[in-house]
Design a protein around this motif. Sequence first.
Motif, PDB file in Angstrom:
ATOM      1  N   THR A 110       1.269  -1.382   0.027  1.00  0.00           N
ATOM      2  CA  THR A 110       0.086   0.242  -0.335  1.00  0.00           C
ATOM      3  C   THR A 110       0.942   0.932   0.087  1.00  0.00           C
ATOM      4  N   ALA A 111       0.182   2.548  -0.453  1.00  0.00           N
ATOM      5  CA  ALA A 111       1.204   3.854  -0.247  1.00  0.00           C
ATOM      6  C   ALA A 111       1.251   3.653   1.084  1.00  0.00           C
ATOM      7  N   ALA A 112       0.087   3.937   2.005  1.00  0.00           N
ATOM      8  CA  ALA A 112       0.443   4.434   3.244  1.00  0.00           C
ATOM      9  C   ALA A 112       2.565   2.704   3.721  1.00  0.00           C
ATOM     10  N   ASP A 113       2.177   2.028   3.598  1.00  0.00           N
ATOM     11  CA  ASP A 113       3.306   0.844   4.386  1.00  0.00           C
ATOM     12  C   ASP A 113       3.952   2.025   3.383  1.00  0.00           C
ATOM     13  N   LEU A 114       4.662   1.902   1.905  1.00  0.00           N
ATOM     14  CA  LEU A 114       5.952   2.589   1.307  1.00  0.00           C
ATOM     15  C   LEU A 114       5.800   3.901   1.476  1.00  0.00           C
ATOM     16  N   GLY A 115       5.025   5.168   2.340  1.00  0.00           N
ATOM     17  CA  GLY A 115       5.187   6.192   3.486  1.00  0.00           C
ATOM     18  C   GLY A 115       6.571   5.045   4.343  1.00  0.00           C
ATOM     19  N   GLU A 116       6.206   4.336   5.089  1.00  0.00           N
ATOM     20  CA  GLU A 116       6.580   4.363   6.730  1.00  0.00           C
ATOM     21  C   GLU A 116       7.376   3.433   6.231  1.00  0.00           C
ATOM     22  N   ARG A 117       7.749   3.055   5.791  1.00  0.00           N
ATOM     23  CA  ARG A 117       9.011   2.222   5.029  1.00  0.00           C
ATOM     24  C   ARG A 117      10.224   3.644   4.980  1.00  0.00           C
ATOM     25  N   LEU A 118      10.173   4.097   3.979  1.00  0.00           N
ATOM     26  CA  LEU A 118      10.908   4.667   2.898  1.00  0.00           C
ATOM     27  C   LEU A 118      10.968   6.055   4.176  1.00  0.00           C
ATOM     28  N   GLY A 119      10.247   6.755   5.338  1.00  0.00           N
ATOM     29  CA  GLY A 119       9.742   8.219   5.179  1.00  0.00           C
ATOM     30  C   GLY A 119       9.218   8.893   4.802  1.00  0.00           C
ATOM     31  N   LEU A 120       8.714   8.483   3.560  1.00  0.00           N
ATOM     32  CA  LEU A 120       8.185   9.879   2.640  1.00  0.00           C
ATOM     33  C   LEU A 120       7.199  10.461   2.884  1.00  0.00           C
ATOM     34  N   THR A 121       6.156  11.246   2.769  1.00  0.00           N
ATOM     35  CA  THR A 121       4.676  12.144   3.373  1.00  0.00           C
ATOM     36  C   THR A 121       3.849  11.591   2.398  1.00  0.00           C
ATOM     37  N   PRO A 122       3.159  11.406   2.160  1.00  0.00           N
ATOM     38  CA  PRO A 122       2.035  10.955   1.640  1.00  0.00           C
ATOM     39  C   PRO A 122       1.880  11.221   0.617  1.00  0.00           C
ATOM     40  N   ALA A 123       1.974  12.710   0.195  1.00  0.00           N
ATOM     41  CA  ALA A 123       2.334  13.309  -0.946  1.00  0.00           C
ATOM     42  C   ALA A 123       3.342  13.139  -2.076  1.00  0.00           C
ATOM     43  N   ALA A 124       4.048  12.368  -1.180  1.00  0.00           N
ATOM     44  CA  ALA A 124       5.365  12.061  -2.222  1.00  0.00           C
ATOM     45  C   ALA A 124       5.062  11.101  -2.479  1.00  0.00           C
ATOM     46  N   VAL A 125       4.362  10.126  -1.315  1.00  0.00           N
ATOM     47  CA  VAL A 125       4.525   8.624  -2.474  1.00  0.00           C
ATOM     48  C   VAL A 125       3.342   9.158  -3.392  1.00  0.00           C
ATOM     49  N   ARG A 126       2.713   9.536  -2.907  1.00  0.00           N
ATOM     50  CA  ARG A 126       1.741  10.050  -4.455  1.00  0.00           C
ATOM     51  C   ARG A 126       2.630  10.582  -5.750  1.00  0.00           C
ATOM     52  N   ARG A 127       2.537  11.547  -5.368  1.00  0.00           N
ATOM     53  CA  ARG A 127       3.757  11.688  -6.813  1.00  0.00           C
ATOM     54  C   ARG A 127       4.603  10.271  -7.428  1.00  0.00           C
ATOM     55  N   HIS A 128       5.459   9.844  -6.622  1.00  0.00           N
ATOM     56  CA  HIS A 128       6.198   9.056  -7.027  1.00  0.00           C
ATOM     57  C   HIS A 128       5.596   7.266  -7.523  1.00  0.00           C
ATOM     58  N   LEU A 129       4.345   7.373  -6.769  1.00  0.00           N
ATOM     59  CA  LEU A 129       3.553   6.149  -8.135  1.00  0.00           C
ATOM     60  C   LEU A 129       2.862   6.345  -8.535  1.00  0.00           C
ATOM     61  N   ASP A 130       2.391   8.115  -8.903  1.00  0.00           N
ATOM     62  CA  ASP A 130       1.533   8.465  -9.779  1.00  0.00           C
ATOM     63  C   ASP A 130       3.150   8.211 -10.931  1.00  0.00           C
ATOM     64  N   ASN A 131       4.295   8.668 -11.230  1.00  0.00           N
ATOM     65  CA  ASN A 131       4.818   8.048 -11.874  1.00  0.00           C
ATOM     66  C   ASN A 131       5.283   6.640 -12.248  1.00  0.00           C
ATOM     67  N   LEU A 132       5.485   6.366 -11.631  1.00  0.00           N
ATOM     68  CA  LEU A 132       5.426   4.792 -11.492  1.00  0.00           C
ATOM     69  C   LEU A 132       4.786   4.618 -12.633  1.00  0.00           C
ATOM     70  N   LEU A 133       3.184   4.626 -12.618  1.00  0.00           N
ATOM     71  CA  LEU A 133       2.028   3.901 -12.920  1.00  0.00           C
ATOM     72  C   LEU A 133       2.235   4.858 -14.624  1.00  0.00           C
ATOM     73  N   SER A 134       2.043   5.447 -14.785  1.00  0.00           N
ATOM     74  CA  SER A 134       2.015   6.190 -15.894  1.00  0.00           C
ATOM     75  C   SER A 134       3.619   5.880 -17.058  1.00  0.00           C
ATOM     76  N   GLU A 135       4.240   5.536 -16.428  1.00  0.00           N
ATOM     77  CA  GLU A 135       5.945   4.924 -16.627  1.00  0.00           C
ATOM     78  C   GLU A 135       5.346   3.442 -17.495  1.00  0.00           C
ATOM     79  N   GLY A 136       4.605   3.032 -16.747  1.00  0.00           N
ATOM     80  CA  GLY A 136       4.487   1.253 -16.769  1.00  0.00           C
ATOM     81  C   GLY A 136       5.099   0.551 -16.135  1.00  0.00           C
TER      82      GLY A 136
END
Length: 243
Positions: free
Chosen positions: A39-65
Amino acid sequence: MKNVTGTNAGETTRSSGVPSERGTRARVARLILEHGPVTAADLGERLGLTPAAVRRHLDNLLSEGMIEPRQAHTKGQRGRGRPAKLFGITDAGRSAFEHAYDDLAGSALRFLEEHLGPAAVTEFARQQVAGLVARLAPAMRQIPAEQRVRMLAEALSADGYAASSTKTGTGGEQLCQHHCPVAHVAAAFPQLCEAETEAFGRLLGTPVQRLATIAHGDGICTTHVSPHALARATRIESKEPGR
């Protein structure tokens, strides 16, 4: 994303020492690869990222396939609200983690095969997994048979294979490897997969069968592990007089 491991030969930080966008995105992708759908929440907790930062990286990775959304499977009543969305690696995402020495390893094995024959490649493959067998065999003998697949999965995960084990309805188990560091080489030299499967059988003390491999284009490497009761019955039958 042509190279998720960094901008220049693994570079993941700016000159200031602050992690770059590409470097952090690579960490997100690798975590998804190694730990399966998360989950996005798990990623944020493991990497120490804010929800907004996690969403930004996930959106980029999703758009790149590189990743794809997965449906969470829950048992029983979850309660109010929507189930948490999971994110898993795609085949394109997995291929982006090609190892730098794939070409060198492939060339070395081709040289070995051309000059010493296919048997030399088989022997090399068996030697490569001999270390795993030597490391785990003593511990395997000390634990109950039903715990061995889980121990093997943990050892493989520590070696970068992101492995897991699950029970099957037939009393056996499945060993799944979500990542294969040598997949591109194994695609040309199946002896690597064959030697690994043989090693699994020796360690677990029961017949195993490889059902799918990343090297052959499947999403994960899946190995069926027969119930130990079947293995014992087979050994007893083979010792009967007249056989």
